[in-house]
Enzyme design. Structure first.
Site, PDB file in Angstrom:
ATOM      1  N   GLU B  58       1.311  -1.221   0.394  1.00  0.00           N
ATOM      2  CA  GLU B  58      -0.088   0.015  -0.124  1.00  0.00           C
ATOM      3  C   GLU B  58       0.827   0.908   0.135  1.00  0.00           C
ATOM      4  O   GLU B  58       0.890   2.443  -0.552  1.00  0.00           O
ATOM      5  CB  GLU B  58      -0.953   0.205   1.216  1.00  0.00           C
ATOM      6  CG  GLU B  58      -2.470  -1.121   1.297  1.00  0.00           C
ATOM      7  CD  GLU B  58      -1.795  -2.291   1.320  1.00  0.00           C
ATOM      8  OE1 GLU B  58      -0.876  -2.437   1.620  1.00  0.00           O
ATOM      9  OE2 GLU B  58      -2.501  -3.508   1.142  1.00  0.00           O
ATOM     10  N   GLN B  80      -8.189  -2.286  -1.536  1.00  0.00           N
ATOM     11  CA  GLN B  80      -8.889  -3.304  -1.703  1.00  0.00           C
ATOM     12  C   GLN B  80      -9.893  -3.508  -0.714  1.00  0.00           C
ATOM     13  O   GLN B  80     -11.647  -3.337  -0.323  1.00  0.00           O
ATOM     14  CB  GLN B  80      -7.995  -4.567  -1.408  1.00  0.00           C
ATOM     15  CG  GLN B  80      -8.998  -5.712  -1.280  1.00  0.00           C
ATOM     16  CD  GLN B  80      -8.079  -6.937  -1.932  1.00  0.00           C
ATOM     17  OE1 GLN B  80      -7.264  -7.672  -1.323  1.00  0.00           O
ATOM     18  NE2 GLN B  80      -7.697  -6.902  -3.202  1.00  0.00           N
ATOM     19  N   ALA B  82     -10.803  -0.592   2.644  1.00  0.00           N
ATOM     20  CA  ALA B  82      -9.975   0.890   3.833  1.00  0.00           C
ATOM     21  C   ALA B  82      -9.384   0.491   4.470  1.00  0.00           C
ATOM     22  O   ALA B  82      -8.455   1.710   5.024  1.00  0.00           O
ATOM     23  CB  ALA B  82     -11.437   1.385   4.261  1.00  0.00           C
ATOM     24  N   ASP B  83      -9.710  -0.625   5.681  1.00  0.00           N
ATOM     25  CA  ASP B  83      -9.087  -1.046   6.875  1.00  0.00           C
ATOM     26  C   ASP B  83      -6.818  -0.887   6.490  1.00  0.00           C
ATOM     27  O   ASP B  83      -6.868  -0.548   6.693  1.00  0.00           O
ATOM     28  CB  ASP B  83      -8.891  -2.166   6.929  1.00  0.00           C
ATOM     29  CG  ASP B  83     -10.871  -2.805   7.654  1.00  0.00           C
ATOM     30  OD1 ASP B  83     -11.897  -1.716   5.968  1.00  0.00           O
ATOM     31  OD2 ASP B  83     -11.240  -2.789   8.427  1.00  0.00           O
ATOM     32  N   HIS B 125     -11.768  -5.838   8.000  1.00  0.00           N
ATOM     33  CA  HIS B 125     -12.116  -5.556   6.825  1.00  0.00           C
ATOM     34  C   HIS B 125     -13.785  -4.514   6.516  1.00  0.00           C
ATOM     35  O   HIS B 125     -15.044  -4.709   6.208  1.00  0.00           O
ATOM     36  CB  HIS B 125     -12.724  -6.842   6.640  1.00  0.00           C
ATOM     37  CG  HIS B 125     -11.612  -7.588   6.400  1.00  0.00           C
ATOM     38  ND1 HIS B 125     -11.243  -8.298   7.093  1.00  0.00           N
ATOM     39  CD2 HIS B 125     -10.936  -7.741   4.578  1.00  0.00           C
ATOM     40  CE1 HIS B 125      -9.503  -8.862   5.997  1.00  0.00           C
ATOM     41  NE2 HIS B 125      -9.974  -8.655   4.742  1.00  0.00           N
TER      42      HIS B 125
END
Lengths: 344, 321
Positions: B58, B80, B82-83, B125
């Protein structure tokens, strides 16, 4: 035939002389500029820190000289020589250190946090490993735009090799086979932390294999070696042979910043070949090769000092940023800027 | 024809790719696979070389986007979940968000963050990250609650010259449907009155707009007329529309799916209290998720986040004051 060989040798010798003299002049300029900025800082005329390049000029200038206009350069904090060789002006450096409103960062950011992104000189954030993937991004975009032939250089120290950002970015560059030259100045200390507490591999260049990229090791105190190795790495990247990891061994001949007396540096390291002053090593080579004599070098030194003094004097007379004239807006889309707090 | 919130996001990206050669999409599994939620389905095939899989990195993904933006491109990044943006946090808040301020060079990147809880997704998630990013200067934070907004605001996000955190709610992906894509839309920065009323103002955004609307319907059977404001974007925050609504109703209840400490609902209460204190007939209230990680089991999850029932209950308490 013999004549051609002799002429080629002569022209190679002339090229070697020219590049060493150009490099030495930028190294000297960087060293003198550092000394001046440190003096201004010690006189209390500067806010924030001063971060010197002492001991890293040979490596740095080799990066700057190996790059062309149109290439991308993300320097580290000790890249004064490389910046100048890449085309950054003395004024940009002095203005950013003194926070001049006329500098590229307009007093909003200072000292080594400067650049001109549109001209390929990326201004670092303090989390230095994070700059590598930004260079990747520029190179990636150029590939999408079908622009070829340019390279990007990102410079970090031994400390940044421990960051996740370094790993992610080098892996990313390798996956995309980007023309990235990642230069690590292994200067034996990240602030005060010795390399023994930073990494456990025998040599940082060994990491290249794990990423599937070409590794290069070089003596960072030797200008001739740096010019050759960095030049080869840049040429390979430009040639489409993927990312190149260059690791130069050297010793930082100053504190992390001027506030740091570097009392933690092992005296044995200072006495070792790593502790050589690359500027002196280069000067001795130039004199030995009779590329210039001592009086010429002294004349250049005078010229460089005058240039720096004039720049500093000019910037000291320039306006400081005015908080009342400041726009206080962090986004470019003016009508979407939050005016809530700005009203008072 | 019926278009889901997820279709709208895919169509907006297709249109951006079609209309603007500077746009490309980069993220984990976005290529041939079409994304974990299929938000980029078939786009790699339709736009060869412009929809690219990224390694699980990321930090480097966002860093690459910033570099590409400097070079004049308009990257769309799919996080994929937000977390997972926390591992790209440094690049988002320190690199992308500071670039324009420091250098005068804009950073037009769009970061798509699938946010919010769905049953069974658990602590990593399910998060809502809008407050965290809105806290940092230099970012625009959008929270579309409708199919139309998902489409029009994503297109506007790509067109804006600034880094945009585009919070798309996973619960809405397939549940929310519209008949057609919008031709015209409210611009970013303007809130929308989702339901008119006179007794109480509910301010919500993202999936909570639908909980608020459901609660308003429940309360209307009891004779209360609830006004629901859909913020649409949390940064910038359309304080004027909120204060104007409170001027009509005299009561304020802010609903957010994010955690209670600080955040968007607290910001609204703070602004309305200082700018519209005299308009309030009762102390402003807010309802958020509980102050724990988001739980896994559906029973716990449903009790963790505000729901139409808990929103209606909070509104009844406020209406009695």
């Amino acid at each position: 035939m013999l004549q051609t060989v002799i002429e080629a040798k002569q022209s190679n010798a002339a090229a070697a002389r020219d590049i060493h003299l150009a490099a030495w002049r930028f190294m000297l300029l960087a060293r003198m500029l550092d000394d001046k900025l440190a003096a201004v800082w010690r006189a209390g005329k500067m806010h924030g820190g001063v971060f010197l390049s002492r001991g890293q000029e040979a490596l740095s200038v080799s990066v700057g000289l190996s790059l062309n206009k149109g290439d991308v350069f993300a320097p580290l904090i000790r890249d004064a020589a490389g910046r100048l060789a890449f085309g950054e002006s003395i004024l940009d450096a002095v203005r950013t250190y003194l926070g001049s409103a006329l500098g590229p960062m307009r007093g909003r950011d200072g000292n080594v946090h400067r650049g001109r992104p549109r001209e390929g000189l990326l201004p670092m954030i303090s989390h230095l490993g994070a700059m590598i993937s930004v260079v990747n991004g520029v190179l990636f975009a150029r590939r999408l735009k079908n622009v070829s032939g340019t390279v990007g250089a990102a410079c970090v120290g031994d400390g940044a090799t421990s960051t996740g950002a370094f790993h992610e970015a080098l892996n990313q560059a390798a996956v995309e086979k980007l023309p990235l030259v990642l230069v690590v100045a292994d200067n034996q200390y990240a602030y005060s932390t010795p390399t023994s507490r930073q990494f456990a591999c025998a040599h940082l260049a060994d990491k290249a294999q794990g990423y599937g990229v070409q590794g290069h090791a070089v003596d960072g105190t030797d200008l001739t070696a740096c010019l050759k190795t960095v030049g080869q790495a840049v040429a390979r990247a430009r040639d489409g042979r993927g990312p190149q990891l260059v690791v130069a061994s050297l010793l930082r001949l100053c504190g992390h910043g001027e506030h740091d007396d570097a009392g933690y540096v092992d005296p044995k390291l200072k006495q070792s070949p790593l502790g050589r002053d690359c500027l002196k090593v280069a000067e001795e080579k130039i004199l030995r090769e009779k590329w210039a004599d001592a009086s010429q070098l002294a004349a250049w030194r005078e010229e460089v000092v005058r240039e720096i003094e004039e720049s500093v004097a000019q910037v000291q007379r320039e306006p400081a940023p005015d908080p009342f004239a400041e726009e206080w807006r962090a986004i470019s889309t003016g009508h979407l800027s939050e005016g809530h707090e700005a009203e008072h | 024809m019926s278009i889901t919130y997820l279709d709208a996001i895919r169509e907006a990206q297709a249109r951006a790719l079609r209309d603007d050669p500077r746009v490309f999409i980069y993220g984990q599994d976005v290529g041939a696979f079409g994304g974990a939620f299929k938000a980029t389905k078939n786009l790699a095939r339709e736009f060869p070389g412009r929809v690219l899989d990224a390694p699980i990195s990321e930090d480097a993904i966002v860093g690459l986007a910033v570099g590409a933006a400097i070079e004049g491109m308009r990257p769309i990044i799919e996080m994929q979940f937000a977390d997972f943006s926390t591992t790209g946090f440094n690049q988002i808040v320190n690199q992308a968000a500071t670039l324009y301020w420091r250098t005068n060079v804009p950073c037009p990147i769009t970061l798509r963050l699938p946010v919010g809880g769905t049953s069974g997704s658990g602590p990593f998630h399910s998060q809502c990250m809008e407050a965290v990013y809105a806290h940092y200067p230099g970012l625009i934070v959008l929270t579309p609650a409708t199919v139309e907004d998902a489409y029009s605001m994503l297109l506007e996000a790509v067109a804006l010259d600034d880094p945009v955190i585009f919070c798309e709610h996973k619960l809405l992906y397939r549940h929310l449907k519209a008949e057609q894509l919008p031709g015209e839309a409210l611009p970013v920065g303007r809130a929308r009155i989702a339901r008119e009323g006179r007794d109480l103002t509910m301010v919500a955004y993202s999936a909570m707009v639908h909980e608020a609307l459901e609660a308003a319907r429940e309360l209307s059977a009891e004779g209360w007329e609830i006004e629901v404001v859909d913020l649409r974007s949390v940064k910038p925050l359309d304080t004027d529309t909120v204060v104007a609504s409170v001027a009509r109703t005299g009561r304020l209840l802010c609903v957010g799916e994010a955690w209670p400490w600080g955040g968007v609902t607290a910001e609204i209460v703070s602004r309305v209290s200082s700018e519209g204190y005299g308009l309030l007939d009762a102390p402003p209230q807010r309802l958020n998720a509980r102050d724990t990680p988001v739980p896994y089991h559906p029973n716990l999850w449903a009790a963790h986040r505000p729901t139409a029932r808990s929103v209606a209950a909070a509104a009844r308490n406020l209406l009695r004051q």
